[in-house]
Write a protein that holds these residues in place. Structure first.
Motif, mmCIF file in Angstrom:
data_model
loop_
_atom_site.group_PDB
_atom_site.id
_atom_site.type_symbol
_atom_site.label_atom_id
_atom_site.label_comp_id
_atom_site.label_asym_id
_atom_site.label_seq_id
_atom_site.Cartn_x
_atom_site.Cartn_y
_atom_site.Cartn_z
ATOM 1 N N PRO A 354 0.827 -1.212 0.000
ATOM 2 C CA PRO A 354 0.000 0.000 0.000
ATOM 3 C C PRO A 354 0.857 1.257 0.000
ATOM 4 N N GLN A 355 0.306 2.329 -0.524
ATOM 5 C CA GLN A 355 1.019 3.607 -0.579
ATOM 6 C C GLN A 355 1.365 4.090 0.826
ATOM 7 N N GLY A 362 7.930 17.644 1.358
ATOM 8 C CA GLY A 362 9.333 17.338 1.091
ATOM 9 C C GLY A 362 9.606 15.844 1.155
ATOM 10 N N GLN A 363 9.011 15.171 2.134
ATOM 11 C CA GLN A 363 9.201 13.728 2.258
ATOM 12 C C GLN A 363 8.581 12.998 1.068
ATOM 13 N N PHE A 364 7.420 13.481 0.618
ATOM 14 C CA PHE A 364 6.770 12.864 -0.536
ATOM 15 C C PHE A 364 7.628 13.039 -1.792
ATOM 16 N N LYS A 365 8.207 14.232 -1.974
ATOM 17 C CA LYS A 365 9.055 14.476 -3.142
ATOM 18 C C LYS A 365 10.293 13.582 -3.116
ATOM 19 N N LYS A 366 10.852 13.381 -1.931
ATOM 20 C CA LYS A 366 12.015 12.498 -1.815
ATOM 21 C C LYS A 366 11.637 11.068 -2.205
ATOM 22 N N ILE A 391 -1.819 19.703 -8.004
ATOM 23 C CA ILE A 391 -0.717 18.764 -7.780
ATOM 24 C C ILE A 391 0.417 19.036 -8.769
ATOM 25 N N GLY A 392 0.050 19.401 -9.999
ATOM 26 C CA GLY A 392 1.071 19.716 -10.995
ATOM 27 C C GLY A 392 1.942 20.885 -10.575
ATOM 28 N N GLU A 393 1.327 21.884 -9.936
ATOM 29 C CA GLU A 393 2.094 23.034 -9.456
ATOM 30 C C GLU A 393 3.010 22.636 -8.299
ATOM 31 N N LEU A 394 2.497 21.779 -7.401
ATOM 32 C CA LEU A 394 3.309 21.346 -6.259
ATOM 33 C C LEU A 394 4.482 20.470 -6.695
ATOM 34 N N GLN A 427 -3.786 10.689 -0.521
ATOM 35 C CA GLN A 427 -2.893 10.030 0.431
ATOM 36 C C GLN A 427 -1.520 10.692 0.504
ATOM 37 N N ILE A 428 -1.334 11.767 -0.246
ATOM 38 C CA ILE A 428 -0.035 12.443 -0.192
ATOM 39 C C ILE A 428 0.234 12.940 1.222
#
Length: 477
Positions: A354-355, A362-366, A391-394, A427-428
């Protein structure tokens, strides 16, 4: 998939987490172009699966076959929303195109209209066809619509000159048909509240209002000719002026033909039971509940049809799966069993996870960078176009490397072997999400006072949807 193409009778798959089950089912349906039916144990598990598959396979390819929505031997008429969903799904199965059906164990064992009766009683209304104004009014009455001066609720129809209004349980709004002589000049959806047209239709498939049909004259004749089978209390219930209350439960006594959804499925259908052992256990529990409920109602209403006459079961009180016609029927189809745990050595194990939840952007981007560095294809599924833009902007730094499809899925998952990461926007960040309940009917007449209600009226609860008013009971506080 190769095992299914080669004709292997039963395949067992385990290890699928979150919406990876939905993705596998959608992929099989798309690749094999064969009908497929998924049987879950509860409505709670069927609903998110249905929504996932609509997002992945398209709204016109997937239908939900719900249960009646009432308890065993409650001797009530199923809710119009549920009956409409069942009949619409059966009607779609009668067409040649493959369909992906999501249903529950309870819905599968509830008897329904036969394919022959459904075909004979259905109408395809189109602009320009000669059908006949009086002919349509008579047909609506035979399909269990109630003739009223003004259409106000599901199941009503009204005749005003060369116009016929009716509110079928398979439409979100009532329909207005204008005739020019005997020819259908126009079909339109209209608002109950304003009486204004909302949208023009080129055609409309009209199904019966309920799954078991009988006209008043035939019912009266059968009530007189079956003195031993039906008690005075049961006969009084069936004479209900609003539409033969509880008819579904007495259908076997009245000689009304019955079928199951399996009578509508082609032989090449793939049956997908979710957690076969849970389904077997759920069937045992249901039989015990239904047997107890029947005993209670027999004391009040006298003789009632046995369980096997009302449900797709072998015999009253038989809670085992051996020799059960339900299991035998399921076994006659090619079957894909989806299990949480692999119980047999020959099961196919698909390792998914599961996700994970992330405490910060920052943790999600990593995490995204890690997935991409491992050569994984990454999808972040967005609930709508606006959320996709946000989300595209983030995630601007991942433009061109991360896919942002508009698809609202129940839960994200990671599939390492396929180098695939399917994530969901909700869930991000850890947050509670409530999926809005899809409503079949969009509007109804607002009440000025509860005194406007009479017992048997259909009502809409703001949270729970369609219901039937049963009166008020005083409580001492």
């Amino acid at each position: 998939m190769s095992s299914l193409k080669q004709g292997e009778k039963t395949i067992q798959v385990s290890g699928l987490e979150a919406s990876s089950r939905s993705l596998l089912i959608a992929h099989l349906f798309s690749s094999l172009t064969r009908p497929l039916i998924v049987i879950t144990n509860t409505e709670e598990s069927a609903s998110p699966l249905f929504e996932d598959l609509r997002a992945l396979s398209g709204e016109n390819q997937v239908c939900l076959f719900p249960s009646w929505g009432i308890e065993p031997y409650e001797l009530k008429t199923p809710y119009p929303e549920n009956s409409g969903g069942r009949l619409e799904c059966l009607g779609q199965l009668r067409r040649a195109n493959p369909l992906l059906v999501v249903t529950t164990l309870k819905a599968v064992i509830e008897k329904t209209i036969t394919p022959e009766v459904l075909e004979a009683s259905s109408i395809m209304l189109r602009e320009g066809i000669d059908f006949g104004h009086e002919n349509l009014a008579a047909k609506l009455a035979r399909l269990n619509f109630n003739r009223v001066p003004l259409v106000e609720e599901v199941g009503d129809f009204a005749v005003r000159g060369g116009i016929i209004d009716f509110f079928p349980n398979s439409s979100e709004y009532p329909i207005r048909i204008e005739f020019w002589g005997d020819a259908v000049e126009s079909l339109r959806l209209f608002s109950i509240n304003t009486q204004r047209s909302k949208r023009r239709l080129s055609e409309f498939s009209l199904w019966p209002q309920r799954e078991f049909l009988i006209d008043r004259s035939e019912l009266s004749r059968k009530l007189k000719s079956s003195p031993e089978m039906l008690s005075p209390e049961s006969k009084e219930l069936l004479r209900d002026e609003r539409g033969f209350e509880g008819l579904e439960w007495f259908a076997p006594f009245l000689g009304i033909p019955q079928a199951t959804i399996f009578d509508y499925l082609p032989k090449d259908t793939i049956v997908v039971p979710e957690e076969a052992e849970l389904l077997a256990s759920g069937l045992k529990d249901f039989i015990q509940l239904a047997s107890s409920a029947r005993s209670d109602m027999v004391e009040k209403y006298g003789p009632l049809p046995p369980l096997e006459a009302s449900y797709f079961l072998p015999a009253e009180g038989d809670s085992g799966s051996e020799g059960n016609s339900l299991w035998e029927t399921i076994d006659s189809y090619q079957r894909l069993n989806l299990e949480d745990l692999a119980l047999k050595g020959d099961a196919i194990r698909i390792e998914t996870h599961p996700q994970p939840s992330d405490s910060s952007l920052g943790q999600f981007k990593k995490r995204l960078e890690d997935y991409l560095s491992e050569g994984m294809e990454v999808f972040v599924c967005c609930a709508n176009a606006g959320q996709r833009e946000r989300i595209g902007e983030l995630l601007d730094q991942f433009s061109g490397r991360v896919n942002l499809p508009v698809a609202e899925l129940e839960g994200g998952f990671i599939f390492p072997e396929a180098r695939l990461a399917v994530l969901t926007d909700h869930q991000i960040f850890p947050r509670h999400r409530i999926r809005e309940r899809r409503r079949r009917f969009k509007e109804g007449i607002a009440l000025q006072s509860y005194t406007s209600l009479t017992e048997g009226d259909y009502v809409v609860h703001i949270d729970f949807g369609i219901g039937k008013y049963r009166g008020l009971e005083p409580n001492t506080i």
